[in-house]
Design an enzyme around this catalytic site. Structure first.
Site, PDB file in Angstrom:
ATOM      1  N   ASP A 528       0.848  -1.191   0.000  1.00 35.11           N
ATOM      2  CA  ASP A 528       0.000   0.000   0.000  1.00 35.11           C
ATOM      3  C   ASP A 528       0.885   1.243   0.000  1.00 35.11           C
ATOM      4  OD1 ASP A 528      -2.763   1.169   0.401  1.00 35.11           O
ATOM      5  OD2 ASP A 528      -1.689   2.039   2.100  1.00 35.11           O
ATOM      6  N   HIS A 531       4.712   4.280  -3.295  1.00 31.06           N
ATOM      7  CA  HIS A 531       5.449   5.440  -3.782  1.00 31.06           C
ATOM      8  C   HIS A 531       5.892   6.373  -2.661  1.00 31.06           C
ATOM      9  CE1 HIS A 531       1.071   5.829  -4.231  1.00 31.06           C
ATOM     10  NE2 HIS A 531       1.228   6.974  -3.621  1.00 31.06           N
ATOM     11  N   ASP A 651     -10.657   2.098  -4.131  1.00 32.85           N
ATOM     12  CA  ASP A 651     -10.535   3.550  -4.215  1.00 32.85           C
ATOM     13  C   ASP A 651     -11.344   4.141  -5.367  1.00 32.85           C
ATOM     14  OD1 ASP A 651      -8.729   3.585  -2.072  1.00 32.85           O
ATOM     15  OD2 ASP A 651      -7.045   3.145  -3.410  1.00 32.85           O
TER      16      ASP A 651
END
Length: 1524
Positions: A528, A531, A651
Site C-alpha cells: 500500500d 510510492h 478507491d
C-alpha cells in the site's frame, strides 16, 4: 566460487551481456526473468575479456545457490580472468524467485600516458538488479502471474468467521477467481484462524491469498505507538516539524473560535470561504508569530557575535572574509547565510537559524580590527545591520510560505466543503474542524505520561501531488507539513525509519516480524502507498518476507508520475506487477488506451529468440566445469513492466457513479482479455450503486454468487455468469501463453483479439462501452474482417440495469447489507458471421446496445500446426548449410547491386522494398539488415511488413536468385539452401497475410544465423573461438570475396577476387587494387585461415609484376596500371606474413608464377600477345626482382599515358621514378605531380585550378614505405642467411653489390636521424631537422625530403604502419611518445585523422561532389587532408600494443595495455553492429561524423583490426591468450 557441477543432457541459458561499465546491456537495465524451473535454467553474464571491469575485476552476485537462504548482503565472487580474444561467461543457476543484485569491482583503467601514472584506487560499479518471477501453484498446477484473477475484499464486510465467509469464498471461487485479497485483522483466534482459512482456500476453493502490507504508516490508534512514539515523526524526533505542529494547533483553535470572531461556521459559497480564509493571517499566522521560525534573532545573535569578538574567539576566517570591508551589505549577509549559520537553513524551532558567533566575530575583526571598548557599540550596530539584511530573504521565504499555507488551506476547504464531487463535510465542529489535522495526538494515560509531551503529537501520513517519490515528505529538506501541501490521511501515522535499523531499532524489528508473519501464510503482498514508502525500508521488509516465502508475489500501488522512478522501485523491490485501474478512464478512447497498454504484444509479433537448434557452449570461457551436451540460448531482452489490471478497486467509484452502470460488463470483459494479472472488488460484479466507504461503512457484503451456483453467461444480480466465463478464459490464456493481441477502437466500441503466437488459436471480443450519453444504439461498428481466420461465437450478452435515482436509493436504503442495483445479464444474438475463401467477416447485430459484449473463438486453419511449423522452420539447417564454402556464402549472404548485376548480365539487382528503398545486399544479409531492427523493435508498421502483407514477391526473390545461381558451375552446393528456403517459404505461403512478416522474418533469421554460423565454422580456430566482434570482422572477408565476371584475378579464368570495398569498388577495374588487396590480405585471409585465397591473390598479383612494381589497378591482368610506389612493399609484407603464419608457409617461395610481362623488361603488350604468360618465375624470383629493380632505380612513363588512362593527371604526372639513397638505404620516389602512396587523391577541379595537382603528393621517402621496405629486406636477409633464399643481396645501378643485411642496417642506422623530430629544439642538430618549419615536436616525420619541406613535418597516421611491421627501427620511448600524440590528436571514434588538426591544410570534411573555387576541398581534394580513415586505426592500435607492452613487466601492466586497446575499439564495435552493410566504413568526417561519400564497408578497415587480434594473441600468452 563456481556453482556446483551438474550433469544433464541440455540446459537453458538466459544470456545477459554487460557493457564496458558493467551495466546490463538491455533497455532501462531492467532484467526480468521467468520463474525458476526444474532443472534450473542459468543466467549467463557475458563480459568482453578485456573490458574495463576485467582489470583486477570481480563480478559479485547475491543470487543464492540451491539450498542457500537469501541474504542481500551476501555476494559470491567470480573473478574475471581477462582474455583479449574471448568473451567471458559466468553462469548462475536460478533456483529461487526474488529481487537480486550484482555489481563488479575493478581497478579503473588510467588515462593512457607514456609516463608512469598513479594507478587509480579500486572501485565498484553501481548495483544492478535482477528480478525473477515467483513460482505460484494452485491445485497442484503452475499459475503464471499473467493468469491471476484476483478478488479484493475488506474482511469486516464479509461478516462472521467462519460461517459468513464460507459462502462468499464459494461465490468468489465459482466466478473463476483464483486469488483472494483480504486483511487478516478480523479473526477471533488470530493467527490460527488465518492459517486455517488460507489452507481451506487453497485446498477447497483453489484460491491463493493476497494481503495488503503497509510499511510507511500505521493506524493512529495503534496501541503500540503509546509505548513507542519514537516510531513516528514528532517534535522530539523531527524538530523541523515544530512550526508545522504549532500551525496545526493554531488552525484547530481558530476553527473553534470562528463563531466568536463572527466568521462563518459553515461554508455556503465562495464568499464564506474567502471570509474564513481571510482571517487566517491575522488570527493564526500573526498570532503565533510564525515569522520567528524563519528569521535569526537579530538582537541576541548580534550580541553573541560581539561577545565572541570581545573574547577574541573567532572562527578561522575564510581567506575571502579579509576583504569584507569592501563588500556591500548584501555580500556580508550572504557570506553569513552560506558559511555562518550553525544549523544551516533548516528550521528546527523559533530563531533556529542561529548565526555562528565565531564566524560573525571573524567578520567583525575584518571590519573593525581587534576589539576595543570604544568600538563595541559601533560593532554591535554593524552586526545588527548585517543580520537585518540577512533576514530579508528569510522574510521573503516566510511570505511565500504564508501564501502557500493560505492557498493550500483554501483549496482543501473548497474541495471538502463546497465542491460537488467532494465529501461536502458541512459545518465546522470539534469532530469535523476547519482543517484535516496533520498530526495525530496520542492520548494522555499512564503509558504516555513517561514520554516528553512533545513526543505525543505524531505526523500523519498523506501524499503530495507530483512529489519526488524518493524524498521523505516529513524529512528536514522541505516543508510540506508547514506549507499545508499534504493531502492527509488523518487516521494514519507516518512511520519514521531513518536510514537503517540503528536509527529506530524497535520499529525495524516490529515491522520485520510483521512481514515475516504475513509471508508465512500469504502467497502475495500488495504494498500500500508504495510510492511514499522509503525504498530502503521496503527492500528490507520484502527481504524479511522472502526469507519465509521466496516465491512471494509482490504487487504495488505505485504512482510516482515518472516511469524511470517506477523502474527504480520495481527493480530494487522485485515488484511482480504494478496496480493499474480501468475505472480511471474517463472515456471510451481513454479506456481503449489503458487496455491497449496492458493487453499484450501485437498479433504477428516477431520472435527475438527463435526455436533454433540447441548449441554447444562456444565463444567464451564458462566458469566451473561443463557437463552439458547442448545449450538452448535465450537472450535477456527488454521486458515490459507487468501490471495487475483492476476493473475496479476500493478507491474507485463504481460505474453507476462515474459512467453508466451498464459499462460494468464491457469493462470487465476488456480487462479480462488483457495479457496480465487482473482483478476486481466485491460490489463491481454485483453492480453496487456507489463505492464502499471503507472507514465509515458497517454494512455487510451481499452477492448473488454467494447464495448458489454461478452458471456461465446470462443471469440475475449482475455479471457473475459472464465474469466466470471471462475469468476462466483469462486464466487459460495466461497459462497457455496467449501473448499477442490486436485492439481497435471505433466510437463507443472496442474490439480486442488475443491469440496464441504458436497455435494461432484465439479469442475475439466486441465490447460496447457505456459512458454517459451513450444512448441505446448498436454503435455502428464496421464489419470486422479476420483474414484467413475461422470464427465461432461463444456467446453475446447485454447488461440491463435499473439505475434510476429511486433504484439507487432503494439499494442504499438496506441497513444491514450492501446491495447491488437490480440488474441482469441477457443472452443476445450479438453478431452475424460470414465466411468467404477462408476468411471471416463479423457483422454486429442491430441490437447491441451499450453494455453489450460478444465473445468469439478464432483459429487459423493454415496454422493449426503452427508450433510444428516453427520447429520445421528451425530444422534442417546443418544439412542445408553445413557443406557450403565461403564463396558460396558470399553469394548466399551478400552481393551488392553492382555485383548482382555483374553476375546476371545486368538482369538482376538487389531487391527494392516499396516506400523504403533498395536493400544493401541481394543476399540474406540484405534482408536481415532491414529485418533485425524490425524484429528488435517489433515494428509491424515498417514498409517491408506492409509489402509482405500485400504479396509474396520477396519470398520469390530470395528463393529464385539462389535457385538460378545453384544451376551454374561452381555454385552447385547452393542447391540445398535453395531447397531449404523453398520448402519453408512454401509452408508459410498459405498463412494469412498478416502473419507473413512474422514467418518471413523467422525464416530469414534462421537462414542468416545458419549461414553465419557456417561461415564462422569455416575459419581458423582463433576466429571460431573468438569474441563476436572478431567474428563480425572475419565475415567481412566473406562479404568482400567472391566471383565477379568483370573482375577476376586473371584475364583468362574466373576466380574469386577481393573487393576494395562495397558498393563503390565492387566490379570491373574498380574492384581489385594492389595496395588495398595487400593491406587487407593478412587480416581477411591469413588471420582467418583462408590460405588458398591468400595464395591465389599473391600469385595473381605477382604475375603482373612490372617495373619492379605491383599494379595499383589490376583490371584482371588486362590493363594493369603501375602508379603506386607502396604496392610492392605491402605485397612483400604479405609474402612474409604468409611464410610466418601458414603451416609450411615458406613453400610459397617455390610456387610458379606465370608472367603477364617479361621479367626485368618494361615492354608493354596486351594480354592476348603470345609473349603474355609465356614465362614463369617463382615467388622467390618475384621478390628478388622487386628488390633488384628498386636497387637499380625505376624510371618509366606509364603505358597509354594521357587522358585515356587518367583524365585528371597532368602529362608530367605519368612519369614514375624510384631510387635508393645508398647513404641511408632509404627509398625515394614520386613527384609533386603524382601521388604514389595510398593518399592518392588527384585534384580534379578546373574551377578551383586544382586539376592535376595532387591533394597529398607525398613524394620523397614516405615513412610507411621505409618501414615496409626495411621489414622486407631484413626478412629476406634472415631467410637468406638460413639458406632458405637463393640470393644474398642486390646490385646498385653502378654495379656495386650490397647484401640484404647491410641494406637493412643502413636503413636502421639512419631511420631516426632522418625521421625523428626531437622534443627539444636543442637536440635538432643531432637529427635532420629544419627547426624553422617544425609544427609539432616529439613525432616522426610523415616524409623525408619531399618536394615541399614543410610536408615532411606534417603529423599524419602513417608512421604507426612502420611501427607495426618494423618496430626495431624505433626507440621505444620515442615511439610511445609519438603514439601518445597520435592518440590525443589524430584518433577519432573509429578512424584516424589523416592530418594534424593544427596544420593549416587540415580540412576534415570530404564532399566529393563539391565544385567550388576552394582548391583545398573542391572535388574532394581533401580526401586525405583531415577526414578520419578507419584502416590506419588497426595499425595504430597494433603499434600501441607492441610498444606499450615493451615497458610492462608484470601481469597488471600487460593487462592495462590490452585494456587501453580494447577501450579504443568501442567505436568500431558500435559501427559494425549498427551498419546495415555489416562492415566498417572507408572513412568518416571529423570526430566520426557520417561521410555520405565514403564506401560503407571497406575491406582494409576490417582487415587491419583482425591483424590487431592476431598480434594480441601472439603478444598476450601470459594472459591466457593463446596463439592458433
Amino acid at each position: 566460487m563456481a556453482p556446483p557441477q551438474t550433469r544433464q543432457g541440455s540446459r537453458t541459458i538466459y544470456k545477459l551481456p554487460l557493457t564496458d561499465a558493467g551495466a546490463p546491456d538491455v533497455p532501462n537495465q531492467y532484467v526480468y526473468l521467468p520463474a525458476p524451473t526444474t532443472p534450473p535454467y542459468h543466467l549467463r553474464f557475458a563480459i568482453e575479456g578485456t573490458s574495463s571491469i576485467c582489470r583486477e575485476g570481480s563480478l559479485w552476485v547475491n543470487i543464492p545457490l540451491e539450498g542457500e537462504e537469501f541474504d542481500r548482503s551476501k555476494f559470491r565472487q567470480y573473478k574475471l580472468e581477462p582474455d583479449f580474444n574471448k568473451t567471458l561467461h559466468i553462469d548462475i543457476p536460478i533456483t529461487t524467485a526474488g529481487a537480486f543484485s550484482f555489481y563488479t569491482t575493478y581497478t579503473p583503467l588510467p588515462e593512457f600516458n607514456n609516463e608512469e601514472v598513479k594507478t587509480p584506487e579500486p572501485t565498484r560499479t553501481d548495483t544492478f538488479y535482477i528480478d525473477i518471477e515467483p513460482h505460484l501453484l494452485v491445485g497442484g498446477s503452475k499459475l503464471p502471474l499473467d493468469s491471476l484473477n484476483i478478488m479484493s475484499v475488506v474482511s469486516k464486510f464479509l461478516g462472521k468467521y467462519p460461517q459468513d465467509w464460507d459462502k462468499h469464498l464459494k461465490g468468489i471461487s465459482r466466478r473463476g477467481y483464483n486469488m483472494l485479497s483480504f486483511d487478516p485483522e478480523m479473526f477471533p483466534k488470530g493467527e490460527s484462524d488465518v492459517a486455517h482459512l488460507i489452507k481451506k482456500m487453497e485446498n477447497e476453493y483453489e484460491l491463493l491469498s493476497l494481503t495488503d502490507v503497509v510499511f510507511n504508516h500505521t493506524a493512529n490508534n495503534s496501541v503500540w505507538l503509546e509505548d513507542h512514539p519514537e516510531a513516528g515523526y514528532n517534535v522530539e524526533t523531527a524538530p523541523w516539524l515544530e512550526s508545522a505542529l504549532e500551525l496545526d494547533n493554531a488552525l484547530l483553535a481558530y476553527s473553534d473560535k470562528l463563531a466568536e470572531l463572527d466568521l462563518p461556521t459553515e461554508l455556503k459559497n465562495g464568499e464564506d470561504l474567502d471570509k474564513v480564509v481571510g482571517g487566517i493571517r491575522e488570527h493564526v499566522l500573526d498570532k503565533i508569530q510564525l515569522w520567528e521560525y524563519f528569521a535569526c534573532d537579530v538582537k541576541t545573535d548580534a550580541q553573541a557575535a560581539v561577545d565572541s569578538w570581545k573574547r577574541g574567539k573567532s572562527r578561522k576566517p575564510n581567506p575571502s572574509v579579509a576583504n569584507a570591508a569592501s563588500w556591500s551589505l548584501f555580500e556580508k549577509a550572504d557570506y553569513l547565510k552560506n558559511k555562518g549559520l550553525l544549523n544551516g537553513l533548516r528550521i528546527d524551532g523559533r530563531f533556529s537559524r542561529k548565526v555562528d558567533p565565531e564566524a560573525a566575530a571573524a567578520m567583525l575583526s575584518a571590519l573593525h580590527g581587534s576589539y576595543t571598548a570604544e568600538k563595541e557599540g559601533q560593532a554591535l550596530e554593524t552586526m545588527k545591520s548585517i543580520l537585518n539584511e540577512l533576514n530579508l530573504p528569510f522574510y521573503r521565504e516566510y511570505d511565500e510560505d504564508c501564501n502557500a499555507i493560505i492557498e493550500q488551506t483554501k483549496g482543501r476547504l473548497q474541495y471538502t466543503r463546497l465542491d460537488a464531487h467532494g465529501p461536502q463535510l458541512g459545518a465546522f465542529t470539534k469532530k469535523n474542524p476547519l482543517i484535516e489535522t496533520f498530526f495525530a495526538r496520542l492520548p494522555l494515560n499512564e503509558k504516555t505520561k513517561k514520554h516528553n509531551p512533545k513526543a505525543l503529537a505524531l505526523a500523519v501520513n498523506g501524499w503530495i501531488w507530483a512529489a519526488d517519490a524518493m524524498k521523505d515528505n516529513a524529512g528536514p529538506d522541505w516543508r510540506p507539513y508547514l506549507r499545508r501541501e499534504l493531502i492527509p490521511w488523518s487516521d494514519c501515522v507516518k512511520l519514521r525509519y531513518g536510514k537503517g535499523p540503528e536509527d529506530n531499532p524497535f520499529l525495524w524489528e516490529f515491522m520485520g516480524q510483521y512481514c515475516r508473519l504475513m509471508a508465512k501464510y500469504f502467497t502475495a503482498f500488495r504494498i500500500d502507498n508504495c510510492h511514499s514508502t522509503p525504498i530502503h525500508v521496503a527492500e528490507y521488509m520484502l527481504d524479511e518476507a522472502r526469507k519465509v516465502r521466496p516465491d512471494l508475489a509482490v504487487f504495488a500501488e505505485l504512482f510516482t508520475n515518472n516511469e524511470q522512478t517506477d523502474l527504480v522501485f520495481i527493480k530494487k523491490l522485485g515488484i511482480s506487477a504494478l496496480i493499474r485501474e480501468a475505472m480511471q478512464a474517463w472515456s471510451t478512447q481513454e479506456l481503449s488506451r489503458v487496455v491497449h497498454r496492458h493487453c499484450g504484444r501485437p498479433i504477428g509479433s516477431f520472435n527475438i529468440d527463435l526455436p533454433s537448434p540447441s548449441k554447444s557452449p562456444a565463444n567464451g570461457h564458462v566458469n566451473g566445469n561443463s557437463y552439458f551436451t547442448r545449450e538452448i540460448i535465450k537472450n535477456v531482452t527488454e521486458s515490459p513492466v507487468h501490471a495487475l489490471f483492476m476493473d475496479c478497486t476500493h478507491d474507485n467509484e463504481m460505474p453507476a457513479q462515474k459512467r453508466d452502470a451498464r459499462d460494468t460488463l464491457p469493462t470487465a470483459a476488456l480487462v479480462n482479455m488483457c495479457g496480465c494479472a487482473t482483478g476486481s472488488v466485491i460490489g463491481f460484479d454485483e453492480i453496487y450503486p456507489r463505492i464502499v466507504e471503507i472507514v465509515h461503512e458497517n454494512r455487510l457484503y451481499s452477492s448473488i454468487s454467494s447464495e448458489g451456483e454461478v452458471h456461465l453467461g446470462q443471469g440475475e444480480g449482475g455479471i457473475a455468469g459472464c465474469k466466470r466465463l471471462f475469468n476462466q478464459i483469462h486464466a487459460l490464456m495466461g497459462k497457455d501463453g496467449f501473448t499477442e493481441t490486436f485492439l481497435d477502437h471505433q466510437g463507443e466500441l472496442i474490439t480486442l483479439h488475443r491469440v496464441h503466437p504458436g497455435s494461432r488459436k484465439g479469442y475475439f471480443l466486441i465490447a460496447h462501452t457505456a459512458f454517459p450519453g451513450s444512448g441505446n444504439g448498436n454503435g455502428g461498428l464496421k464489419p470486422v474482417n479476420l483474414t484467413g481466420t475461422k470464427v465461432r461465437q461463444i456467446g453475446a450478452w447485454t447488461l440491463e440495469v435499473e439505475q434510476s435515482e429511486e433504484a439507487k436509493k432503494a439499494a442504499l436504503a438496506d441497513e444491514k447489507y450492501l446491495e447491488g442495483l437490480p440488474a441482469r445479464t441477457k443472452n443476445i444474438k450479438g453478431a452475424r458471421i460470414e465466411c468467404d475463401n477462408g476468411s471471416t467477416t463479423i457483422y454486429v447485430d442491430d441490437y447491441f446496445p451499450p453494455g453489450s459484449v460478444a465473445l468469439f473463438e478464432t483459429w487459423v486453419p493454415s496454422a493449426e500446426h503452427a508450433s510444428g511449423l516453427n520447429n520445421f522452420i528451425a530444422s534442417g539447417t546443418e544439412e542445408a548449410f553445413g557443406e557450403l564454402d565461403l564463396i558460396d556464402l558470399n553469394f548466399l549472404l551478400y552481393r551488392c547491386d553492382p555485383e548482382e548485376r555483374d553476375s546476371s548480365g545486368g538482369k538482376d539487382g538487389v531487391y527494392t522494398i516499396p516506400n523504403y528503398g533498395p536493400l544493401v545486399y541481394a543476399g540474406l544479409q540484405g534482408w536481415w539488415s532491414v529485418l533485425e531492427p524490425i524484429v528488435r523493435e517489433n515494428n509491424l508498421g515498417h514498409p517491408l511488413c506492409n509489402h509482405l502483407r500485400e504479396g509474396t514477391w520477396a519470398l520469390d526473390f530470395v528463393v529464385g536468385r539462389i535457385e538460378r545461381i545453384s544451376k551454374q558451375e561452381g555454385y552447385s552446393r547452393l542447391q540445398k539452401p535453395a531447397q531449404w528456403l523453398r520448402e519453408r517459404f512454401d509452408a508459410v505461403r498459405e498463412v494469412p497475410s498478416f502473419l507473413l512478416p512474422h514467418y518471413f522474418a523467422m525464416i530469414i533469421q534462421v537462414a542468416h544465423e545458419a549461414a553465419t554460423r557456417r561461415g564462422v565454422a569455416c575459419f581458423g580456430s582463433n576466429i571460431r573461438n573468438g569474441q563476436s566482434f572478431l567474428q563480425q570482422l572475419a565475415m567481412v572477408s566473406v562479404q568482400q570475396t567472391g566471383y565477379v565476371k568483370s573482375a577476376s584475378l586473371w584475364p583468362n579464368k574466373l576466380v574469386p577476387s577481393l573487393a576494395a570495398g562495397l558498393p563503390h569498388f565492387a566490379v570491373e577495374w574498380a574492384r581489385c587494387w594492389g595496395r588495398d588487396v595487400f593491406i587487407s590480405l593478412r587480416g581477411l585471409f591469413l588471420c582467418t585461415g583462408r590460405y588458398d585465397e591468400a595464395k591465389e591473390h599473391i600469385i595473381a598479383f605477382g604475375s603482373v609484376l612490372k617495373h619492379g612494381l605491383i599494379p595499383n589497378l589490376l583490371s584482371s591482368g588486362d590493363l594493369p596500371r603501375y602508379n603506386c610506389r607502396d604496392g610492392p612493399w605491402f605485397f612483400l609484407q604479405n609474402v612474409q606474413d604468409y611464410a610466418n603464419i601458414v603451416p609450411d608457409g615458406m613453400s610459397l617461395l617455390k610456387e610458379k608464377v606465370p608472367r603477364r610481362f617479361l621479367p626485368y623488361d618494361d615492354t608493354w603488350f596486351p594480354s592476348d600477345d603470345p609473349r603474355a604468360y609465356s614465362k614463369e618465375s617463382t615467388i622467390e624470383e618475384i621478390i628478388q626482382e622487386i628488390l633488384q629493380q628498386h636497387a637499380s632505380g625505376i624510371s618509366f612513363r606509364e603505358y597509354n599515358a594521357g587522358p585515356n588512362l587518367d583524365m585528371q593527371m597532368k602529362p608530367e604526372g605519368f612519369q614514375v621514378d624510384v631510387n635508393v639513397d645508398w647513404n641511408t638505404g632509404i627509398i625515394f620516389g614520386g613527384s609533386q605531380t603524382n601521388c604514389g602512396t595510398w593518399m592518392d587523391k588527384m585534384g580534379e577541379s578546373d574551377k578551383a585550378g586544382s586539376k592535376g595537382v595532387p591533394g597529398t603528393p607525398r613524394d620523397g621517402a614516405a615513412v610507411e614505405i621505409t618501414g615496409l621496405a626495411y621489414s622486407a629486406i631484413r626478412w629476406v636477409a634472415e631467410i637468406s642467411k638460413a639458406g632458405k633464399y637463393a640470393h644474398s643481396g642486390i646490385k646498385t645501378s653502378s654495379g656495386k653489390e650490397i647484401t640484404f643485411a647491410s641494406w637493412a642496417d643502413k636503413i636502421k642506422s639512419s631511420f631516426e636521424k632522418c625521421y625523428w623530430v626531437p622534443l627539444d629544439a636543442s637536440a635538432d642538430s643531432k637529427f635532420e631537422v629544419d627547426s624553422k618549419i617544425v609544427n609539432r615536436r616529439g613525432i616522426y616525420k610523415d616524409l623525408y625530403k619531399s618536394g615541399k619541406p614543410y610536408e615532411d613535418y606534417q603529423l599524419r597516421c602513417n608512421f604507426p604502419i612502420a611501427m607495426a611491421v618494423a618496430p626495431d627501427l624505433f626507440t621505444p620511448e620515442r615511439a610511445l611518445h609519438a603514439l601518445k600524440i597520435a592518440d590525443d590528436v589524430l584518433r577519432g571514434p573509429t578512424g584516424m585523422a589523416t592530418l594534424d588538426p593544427s596544420d593549416m591544410n587540415y580540412r576534415p570534411y570530404y564532399v566529393n561532389s563539391e565544385d567550388s573555387t576552394d582548391s583545398a576541398t573542391s572535388k574532394g581534394r581533401n580526401y586525405h587532408q583531415g577526414p578520419e580513415w578507419l584502416w590506419p586505426t588497426g595499425f595504430f592500435l597494433r603499434a600501441l600494443l607492441k610498444f606499450d607492452l615493451m615497458r610492462r613487466n608484470d601481469i597488471e601492466g600487460r593487462l592495462e595495455s590490452f585494456q587501453q586497446v580494447t577501450r579504443r575499439l568501442a567505436g568500431c564495435k558500435a559501427a559494425i553492429k549498427d551498419s546495415p552493410w555489416k562492415g566498417l566504413a572507408e572513412l568518416t568526417q571529423k570526430n566520426g561524423e557520417y561521410c555520405p561519400d565514403s564506401s560503407p564497408t571497406q575491406a582494409w578497415s576490417a582487415s587491419c583490426l583482425i591483424d590487431l587480434f592476431h598480434d594480441a594473441a601472439a603478444l598476450g600468452l601470459d594472459l591466457g591468450v593463446t596463439k592458433e
